[in-house]
Design a protein around this motif. Structure first.
Motif, short mmCIF file in Angstrom:
data_model
loop_
_atom_site.label_atom_id
_atom_site.label_comp_id
_atom_site.label_asym_id
_atom_site.label_seq_id
_atom_site.Cartn_x
_atom_site.Cartn_y
_atom_site.Cartn_z
N UNK A 138 0.77 -1.36 -0.49
CA UNK A 138 -0.16 0.09 -0.10
C UNK A 138 0.87 1.21 0.41
N UNK A 139 0.85 2.09 -0.90
CA UNK A 139 1.65 3.58 -0.72
C UNK A 139 0.48 4.69 -0.59
N UNK A 140 0.86 5.49 0.41
CA UNK A 140 -0.15 6.07 1.13
C UNK A 140 0.30 7.72 0.33
N UNK A 141 -0.55 8.04 -0.67
CA UNK A 141 -1.01 9.15 -1.46
C UNK A 141 -1.97 9.66 -0.56
N UNK A 142 -2.02 10.99 0.31
CA UNK A 142 -3.30 11.64 1.29
C UNK A 142 -4.11 12.56 0.29
N UNK A 143 -5.18 12.23 0.07
CA UNK A 143 -6.36 11.22 1.59
C UNK A 143 -5.98 9.47 1.03
N UNK A 144 -5.65 9.57 -0.11
CA UNK A 144 -5.58 7.66 -0.43
C UNK A 144 -4.62 7.11 0.19
N UNK A 145 -5.35 5.50 -0.37
CA UNK A 145 -4.05 4.31 0.51
C UNK A 145 -3.99 3.95 -0.99
N UNK A 146 -2.90 3.16 -2.11
CA UNK A 146 -3.38 2.90 -3.52
C UNK A 146 -2.74 1.66 -3.53
N UNK A 147 -3.25 0.47 -3.59
CA UNK A 147 -2.78 -0.93 -2.81
C UNK A 147 -2.22 -1.60 -4.72
N UNK A 148 -1.11 -2.58 -4.55
CA UNK A 148 -0.85 -2.68 -6.33
C UNK A 148 -0.94 -4.26 -5.74
N UNK A 149 -1.62 -4.80 -6.61
CA UNK A 149 -1.80 -6.65 -6.77
C UNK A 149 -1.06 -6.53 -7.78
N UNK A 150 -0.35 -7.77 -7.46
CA UNK A 150 0.29 -8.63 -9.01
C UNK A 150 -1.04 -8.99 -9.97
N UNK A 151 -1.01 -8.87 -10.85
CA UNK A 151 -1.76 -9.97 -11.40
C UNK A 151 -0.88 -9.79 -12.94
N UNK A 152 -0.15 -11.18 -12.79
CA UNK A 152 -0.01 -11.52 -14.28
C UNK A 152 -0.80 -12.00 -15.73
N UNK A 153 0.05 -12.74 -16.83
CA UNK A 153 -0.70 -13.03 -17.29
C UNK A 153 -0.05 -11.97 -19.04
N UNK A 154 -0.71 -10.99 -18.82
CA UNK A 154 -0.51 -9.74 -20.13
C UNK A 154 0.93 -10.07 -19.87
N UNK A 155 1.48 -9.67 -18.73
CA UNK A 155 2.84 -9.57 -18.95
C UNK A 155 3.03 -9.89 -17.29
N UNK A 156 4.61 -10.17 -16.86
CA UNK A 156 4.22 -11.55 -15.57
C UNK A 156 4.78 -10.07 -14.79
N UNK A 157 5.32 -8.61 -15.46
CA UNK A 157 5.45 -7.53 -14.74
C UNK A 157 4.06 -6.59 -14.26
N UNK A 158 2.92 -7.27 -14.11
CA UNK A 158 1.59 -6.43 -14.35
C UNK A 158 1.02 -6.02 -13.14
N UNK A 159 0.90 -4.46 -12.50
CA UNK A 159 -0.17 -4.23 -11.26
C UNK A 159 -1.12 -4.21 -12.44
N UNK A 160 -2.46 -3.48 -10.95
CA UNK A 160 -3.23 -3.06 -11.09
C UNK A 160 -3.36 -2.49 -9.45
N UNK A 161 -4.13 -0.94 -9.49
CA UNK A 161 -4.43 -0.23 -8.51
C UNK A 161 -5.32 -0.13 -8.48
N UNK A 162 -5.91 -0.48 -6.66
CA UNK A 162 -6.63 -0.18 -6.27
C UNK A 162 -6.74 0.62 -4.91
N UNK A 163 -8.02 1.90 -5.04
CA UNK A 163 -7.73 2.30 -3.69
C UNK A 163 -9.54 3.04 -3.64
N UNK A 164 -10.16 3.27 -2.43
CA UNK A 164 -11.52 3.15 -2.42
C UNK A 164 -12.49 1.95 -3.30
N UNK A 165 -12.95 2.64 -3.91
CA UNK A 165 -13.90 1.73 -4.81
C UNK A 165 -13.19 1.86 -6.21
N UNK A 166 -12.56 2.17 -6.70
CA UNK A 166 -11.57 2.79 -7.95
C UNK A 166 -10.58 1.29 -8.14
N UNK A 167 -9.93 1.04 -9.35
CA UNK A 167 -9.28 0.52 -9.87
C UNK A 167 -8.88 0.42 -10.85
#
Length: 304
Positions: A138-167
């Motif tokens: 989780x990376x805190x960027x006030x006022x948000x907490x942004x979570x990186x989630x490893x999501x391989x398949x398209x690329x092995x080094x792929x992340x999605x990012x989740x904060x509040x109810x957004x992705x």
């Protein structure tokens, strides 16, 4: 405020986006588009009252040039008194941002003389501006907490990012252009069907109310249906390629055959001819062929 910024890649609207989030610590940008469209992003930011010099954080879904090519521009120091943006990336992508030599060589084998036209200037991101982000960090960027989630398949080094109810879904969440349906962008060299479907499950479990796609834009309804469609096509297209490879079809034969299959599906599900041009610009159908051949030979050679 969240803004979808059109890069106007190759003069096309609605093909490649960067997503800007206004925070208490400047702007957080999710993907940057290629360096060739950097000035377009600057203009798009101005049009919604933002200044590119206020970008303090760049979250990369992965390091393919249409997503990360302009990262070094934002990481550059804006002035002697202000450091450039911090760039957040999967552990496997960091070294290639700092030294893109191998990435350039690999891309040149695919795109040849089109490299400059497509991607612009490719340069290193200063090492002190690169921040490796681990799965579920989780990376805190006030006022948000942004979570990186490893999501391989398209690329092995792929992340999605989740904060509040957004992705922010990167490429793993699919490509949807204009009036067309969502499709999975199969590209070499790291296509992995099993990992892709697991990653879709991770996204689904988060139940986002808003899904932001680099290709293209915001989805705020029927997100579950969107994910279902991507997941179904990942499996079905992979099986189509398996059967054709097993039947002895080579790459030269598969390219036009798969393009016909993909375009037929796009038309059947509402895409206009202009939309299909956009799909090809965002996700060239011919790239799926090399990706699928490599996947089956590497992971399931006995199946073909």
């Amino acid at each position: 405020m969240i803004h979808v910024l059109d890069t106007q890649q190759l003069g096309h609207a609605g093909i490649v986006a960067a997503t800007a989030l206004e925070t208490e610590d400047g702007i957080a940008l999710f993907d940057t588009g290629p360096e060739s469209t950097f000035e377009n992003i600057v203009k798009a930011m101005r049009s919604v009252g933002l200044d590119a010099g206020d970008v303090r954080h760049v979250f990369l879904s992965h390091i393919h040039f249409d997503h990360a090519g302009a990262a070094w521009r934002f990481a550059e120091s804006a002035s002697p008194r202000q450091a450039g943006a911090r760039v957040y990336v999967h552990p496997r992508g960091a070294a290639h941002l700092i030294d893109p030599t191998k990435l350039i060589e690999s891309a040149t084998r695919i795109f040849g003389d089109d490299m400059q036209r497509l991607w612009g200037r490719i340069a290193p991101v200063p090492a002190d501006r690169v921040k490796i982000v681990e799965d579920n960090e989780v990376i805190r960027v006030p006022p948000f907490e942004i979570r990186a989630i490893a999501t391989p398949g398209h690329a092995s080094h792929h992340h999605v990012y989740h904060w509040d109810d957004n992705l922010f879904g990167g490429d793993i969440a699919g490509v949807r252009i204009g009036h067309g349906p969502p499709i999975p962008p199969f590209v070499p060299p790291e296509l992995n069907v099993e990992s892709w479907r697991e990653s879709i499950g991770k996204i689904r479990s988060l139940k986002p109310a808003n899904l932001y796609l680099p290709h293209y834009g915001k989805i705020d309804s029927a997100i579950s249906d969107h994910l279902d469609a991507v997941n179904e096509r990942v499996a079905r297209w992979a099986e189509w390629f398996r059967d054709k490879i097993r039947a002895g079809k080579d790459e030269a034969e598969l390219k036009p055959a798969f393009t016909a299959v993909e375009h037929g599906e796009l038309r059947a599900e509402g895409a206009t001819e202009n939309d299909i041009v956009g799909y090809e610009a965002a996700d060239p159908s011919y790239m799926a062929v090399g990706a699928a051949i490599r996947y089956w030979k590497k992971y399931h050679p006995d199946a073909i």
